[in-house]
Motif scaffolding. Structure first.
Motif, short mmCIF file in Angstrom:
data_model
loop_
_atom_site.label_atom_id
_atom_site.label_comp_id
_atom_site.label_asym_id
_atom_site.label_seq_id
_atom_site.Cartn_x
_atom_site.Cartn_y
_atom_site.Cartn_z
N LYS A 203 0.83 -1.21 0.00
CA LYS A 203 0.00 0.00 0.00
C LYS A 203 0.86 1.26 0.00
CE LYS A 203 -4.04 -1.99 2.30
NZ LYS A 203 -4.94 -1.91 3.48
N SER A 204 2.01 1.20 0.67
CA SER A 204 2.88 2.37 0.72
C SER A 204 3.42 2.70 -0.66
CB SER A 204 4.03 2.12 1.69
OG SER A 204 4.82 1.01 1.27
N ASP B 149 1.90 2.00 -3.57
CA ASP B 149 0.78 2.57 -4.35
C ASP B 149 0.51 4.01 -3.92
OD1 ASP B 149 0.55 0.11 -5.58
OD2 ASP B 149 -1.04 -0.60 -4.24
N LEU B 150 0.60 4.27 -2.59
CA LEU B 150 0.37 5.63 -2.10
C LEU B 150 1.42 6.59 -2.63
CD1 LEU B 150 -0.99 7.71 -0.24
CD2 LEU B 150 0.46 6.86 1.63
N LEU B 151 2.68 6.16 -2.64
CA LEU B 151 3.75 7.03 -3.11
C LEU B 151 3.58 7.35 -4.59
CD1 LEU B 151 6.40 8.50 -2.63
CD2 LEU B 151 7.62 6.33 -3.00
N ARG B 152 3.21 6.36 -5.39
CA ARG B 152 2.99 6.61 -6.82
C ARG B 152 1.84 7.59 -7.03
NH1 ARG B 152 1.91 1.27 -9.85
NH2 ARG B 152 1.88 2.71 -11.63
N ILE C 269 -4.02 10.34 4.02
CA ILE C 269 -4.78 10.86 2.88
C ILE C 269 -4.91 9.75 1.84
CG2 ILE C 269 -4.87 12.58 1.06
CD1 ILE C 269 -3.16 14.40 2.83
N ASP C 270 -6.14 9.53 1.40
CA ASP C 270 -6.38 8.51 0.39
C ASP C 270 -6.20 9.15 -1.00
OD1 ASP C 270 -7.16 6.48 -1.24
OD2 ASP C 270 -9.25 6.38 -0.53
N TYR C 271 -5.04 8.85 -1.63
CA TYR C 271 -4.77 9.42 -2.95
C TYR C 271 -5.28 8.53 -4.09
CZ TYR C 271 -1.68 13.01 -1.04
OH TYR C 271 -1.18 14.10 -0.38
N ARG D 212 11.26 6.00 -3.50
CA ARG D 212 11.41 7.24 -2.74
C ARG D 212 12.85 7.75 -2.83
NH1 ARG D 212 8.78 10.35 0.69
NH2 ARG D 212 9.97 11.53 2.26
N ASP D 213 13.82 6.82 -2.74
CA ASP D 213 15.22 7.25 -2.76
C ASP D 213 15.69 7.66 -4.16
OD1 ASP D 213 15.28 6.78 -0.11
OD2 ASP D 213 16.59 5.01 -0.20
N SER D 214 14.87 7.39 -5.19
CA SER D 214 15.25 7.84 -6.53
C SER D 214 15.12 9.36 -6.66
CB SER D 214 14.38 7.15 -7.58
OG SER D 214 13.03 7.60 -7.50
N MET D 215 14.44 10.00 -5.67
CA MET D 215 14.32 11.45 -5.65
C MET D 215 15.32 12.01 -4.64
SD MET D 215 10.13 11.70 -5.61
CE MET D 215 9.97 10.49 -4.28
N ASP D 216 15.94 13.13 -4.97
CA ASP D 216 16.89 13.71 -4.00
C ASP D 216 16.14 14.32 -2.81
OD1 ASP D 216 15.97 16.26 -4.74
OD2 ASP D 216 17.50 16.46 -6.30
#
Length: 813
Positions: free
Chosen positions: A637-638, A640-643, A724-726, A695-699
């Protein structure tokens, strides 16, 4: 002597050649162009050197030379001579030399200036043979660059002459009307039954025609085999005055002359191939029987070379044959098809260059030092066929990596064989002459097992074969005799097994049996092939397939020889490559690491590569994830939430990565690769959570901006964090109504209002809004009235904007 129709056109023709140096002559069959034009040029004295005339067939070459020599009351070899492969009749006085088409190419390659030759005549150019097209292209180059005095004449009976004239730099076009007698055409009343034999139907028609016509009969059949079988079917069924006379290219010259000569006491029934269509006049013919088949050269993917295939005649060929009945008197033409079937016939036969194997052409062009684009071809050779031909020549060592001819290629070009077979003969010597002759022709023992050894035994002792096969075997024996003297006696490889020698000619047809019960093979060229289960070679681990049925999926092997792996390793040591493979296996769904020895597409040895580099394994694993999709990774779920957060925030922060599956899979090597570790199978992927990797692909600064514009949680006025449900169409939160009391500003993310679902104390939705201040001022009063009665212990202030948020309820009394 009766004047020939061509005589009227000769003055214009000679004038055109004198003034322009090139011309195109269009004259129908029987006009006399083949025997009269060269003599007229000789008499005119406009050609200072020798006149060379090309003929498409050996019989026509010999016959036209003999006819011209007879006209001059001279034996062949004086002023009139001829030359073909394995036979030559010329002398120091020869002024007109009739040659088969391949001879001209050798003459030009040997002496590009064509020293001593004043004119080249291309007879019967409408047949569009590959050698004629190449010869004309080379002559045009010679005339342009070296010999502007070289006269060129193209003669044809049925060809569309205007394109040829344009090719010859707008050469004058001369036309002779010719002369022929009327010919009545007769068709079958109904089509032949689907399974009827051509020879039986032809014999029945000939027998019927003989009984109701007069004069000689000329029956057109596709080849020697059909001629012999038709002759056997007619034996004893024709009147005693009729003599059945075969006519085909492989006959002895004396027997061919006898067919062409007058026979006043007998009625000729000539059974001929297409060699009788043009250039020849057969005495006494008044009737034509056309079986409707023609044999022409086409590239045979089964044999890897050009072979003669049997096809329906074209309308142009049928008309050419029909005209043979009207050369000396009114005649009749009987066609072995219905008038309705005639509409389905093609108009003209295709140019050989469009459908033939172009290996020989590619070698000749390399020897000339030019590409096909440098020469003027009436029909340009197809680019894919040329590329395939050059690839084969490189594998034979005839061309180098830059497609320049090698010394070995020069030796192959001088041999009267396909480069495949010339390569074998050059390396193995006279011992393989029998095999070369056998592979150059059609299988003489059709229906036997695929083993080449069976054919070689029959070739060396024809009496062991069925009588129907003996004529073909005898012809192959003669061809082998001609080949032995040209093979180097000190060949480098000497005596090899049949399979090893065949592998030299067919390096792309070395086959390795697949695992399994059926005799199925992978060929070194990359194709698949199979043998019948009951074939004598079905148990062979390695074979060389010299002939197949050409099926592009998995061909049936028609001719082959077994070969030992040790022989292949000895012959092709420099081509066997050690390959280290680290790739994703779709079958096992894991990274497969192998060390292999390969010859083309076949794997001679295969071992596991235990110490494959980690980077290579990782790249292969990523390919596996790409083939399986993101769903192959651990459900998270984390992730999917990040995307979803990134997708929403990219509207404001375009520097964020594209979170779509297509983009993430395409860039997986960069963002996912460093975190995969030793994961190398579908089972490993199922336990791998990619959230941290994405997440780590972003600085750091980009992650901060993401958290600012699209935070994972909403902090309530009471300080609680609510996810928050994105995933919803609009970002959404759900919380107790009392927790939002006093909130006068609607919450938002990424510049968009959050969808807020306010819940009752029991956790049931009482209002969903995207304008919280408006709700307080509006419908809250109705909600308050309803909720106070249901939940009296909970706080329902009259003025929600002035109240404090709370999750407390009144204590019980």
């Amino acid at each position: 002597m009766t004047a020939l129709p061509i005589e009227d056109a000769l003055p214009d023709l000679i004038s055109a050649l004198k003034n322009h140096g090139r011309a195109v002559l269009q004259a129908p069959p029987g006009a006399g162009k083949t025997t009269r034009v060269p003599l007229a040029l000789l008499d005119s004295a406009i050609v200072p050197g020798k006149i060379v005339m090309l003929e498409p067939r050996r019989l026509a070459t010999r016959a036209s030379a003999e006819r011209m020599a007879s006209t001059l009351n001279e034996p062949v070899g004086k002023r009139i001579g001829y030359r073909m492969r394995g036979e030559s009749r010329t002398g120091p006085e020869t002024r007109i030399e009739v040659v088969t088409e391949g001879i001209l190419t050798r003459m030009i390659q040997t002496d590009p200036e064509l020293s001593g030759i004043g004119a080249v005549i291309f007879d019967e150019f409408h047949e569009r043979s590959l050698n004629a097209d190449l010869g004309l292209a080379l002559c045009l180059e010679v005339r342009s660059a070296l010999r502007d005095d070289l006269r060129l004449l193209v003669m044809s009976a049925t060809l569309d002459a205007e394109p040829v004239a344009a090719l010859l730099d707008d050469a004058p076009l001369i036309t002779s009307q010719g002369r022929s007698f009327p010919v009545a055409t007769h068709w079958l009343d109904r089509p032949l039954p689907p399974r009827s034999r051509l020879e039986t139907a032809a014999a029945d028609l000939v027998e019927s025609v003989v009984s109701r016509t007069e004069g000689g009969v000329l029956c057109f059949l596709p080849g020697e085999g059909e001629i012999r079988r038709t002759a056997a079917a007619l034996d004893g069924h024709l009147p005693s005055e009729c003599e059945i006379m075969p006519l085909f290219g492989a006959m002895k010259p004396a027997d061919q002359r006898r067919v062409l000569s007058p026979a006043p006491a007998r009625r000729k029934v000539v059974l001929a191939t297409s060699i009788a269509e043009t250039s020849l006049t057969i005495d006494g013919i008044r009737v034509v029987v056309d079986a409707g088949r023609s044999r022409r050269a086409r590239f045979d993917p089964g044999s890897g070379m050009s072979r003669l295939v049997t096809e329906r005649v074209t309308r142009a060929e049928a008309e050419q044959r029909r005209g043979r009945a009207g050369r000396v008197a009114p005649g009749d033409c009987f066609r072995l098809w219905t008038k309705g079937e005639e509409g389905a016939l093609s108009a003209f036969p295709p140019a050989e260059i469009e459908s033939a194997d172009l290996t020989g052409l590619s070698l000749e062009l390399a020897l000339w030092g030019a590409s096909e684009d440098d020469l003027s071809f009436l029909t340009p050779p197809p680019a894919p066929a040329m590329a395939e031909a050059r690839g084969l020549l490189q594998s034979l060592g005839a061309l180098d990596s830059r497609n320049h001819v090698t010394d070995h290629g020069r030796a192959l070009a001088a041999m009267p064989l396909h480069p495949r077979l010339g390569h074998m003969l050059a390396l193995c010597g006279p011992a393989t002459a029998d095999l070369a002759a056998l592979l150059a022709d059609r299988d003489p023992l059709r229906g036997a097992s695929s083993d080449l050894a069976t054919r070689l035994r029959a070739l060396r002792d024809p009496n062991t074969a069925h009588k129907d096969s003996r004529p073909a075997l005898a012809r192959l024996c003669e061809e082998a005799k001609r080949l032995r003297p040209i093979a180097p006696a000190n060949a480098s490889l000497g005596d090899l097994s049949i399979g090893a020698a065949a592998a030299l000619a067919y390096p792309d047809r070395i086959g390795l049996r697949r695992k399994g019960a059926q005799p199925r093979y992978v060929l070194s060229g990359g194709k698949g092939a199979h043998l019948p289960d009951d074939d004598s070679l079905a148990g062979s681990r390695m074979i060389v397939a010299t002939d197949t049925d050409g099926n592009p999926r998995e061909a049936r092997i028609r001719l082959a020889a077994p070969v030992a792996e040790s022989e292949i390793r000895a012959l092709f040591a420099t081509r066997i490559k050690e390959v280290e493979l680290c790739e994703w296996s779709r079958r096992s769904k894991r990274v497969d690491t192998r060390r292999q020895e390969r010859l083309g597409a076949i794997v001679l040895s295969d071992q596991q590569w235990k110490d494959a580099p980690a980077d290579a394994v990782r790249l292969a694993a990523i390919e596996g994830i790409r083939s399986l999709g993101l769903a192959s990774l651990k459900p998270s779920k984390s992730f999917d939430l990040l995307r979803a957060r990134i997708a929403l925030a990219r509207e404001i922060l375009p520097d964020l990565p594209d979170p779509s599956e297509e983009s993430l899979l395409a860039t997986a090597e960069q963002w996912l690769g460093p975190y995969l570790g030793k994961a190398c199978s579908e089972a490993d992927f199922k336990s791998f959570d990619p959230t941290v990797a994405l997440r780590d692909s972003m600085d750091w600064s980009l992650r901060q901006k993401l958290d600012q514009f699209a935070p994972p949680h909403y902090r309530t006025p009471l300080g609680r964090e609510i996810a928050i449900d994105y995933a919803a169409p609009d970002p959404e939160i759900s919380l107790r109504l009392q927790e939002m009391l006093g909130e006068g500003q609607h919450p938002s993310v990424a510049g968009r209002p959050l969808r807020v679902t306010l819940l009752s104390p029991a956790g049931r939705p009482v209002q969903t809004t995207m304008d919280l201040p408006g709700f307080w001022r509006g419908s809250y009063a109705d909600v308050r009235k309803d909720m106070r009665a249901r939940y009296p212990k909970h706080h329902w202030p009259e003025d929600p904007l002035q109240a404090d948020p709370t999750l407390w309820a009144k204590p019980r009394k």
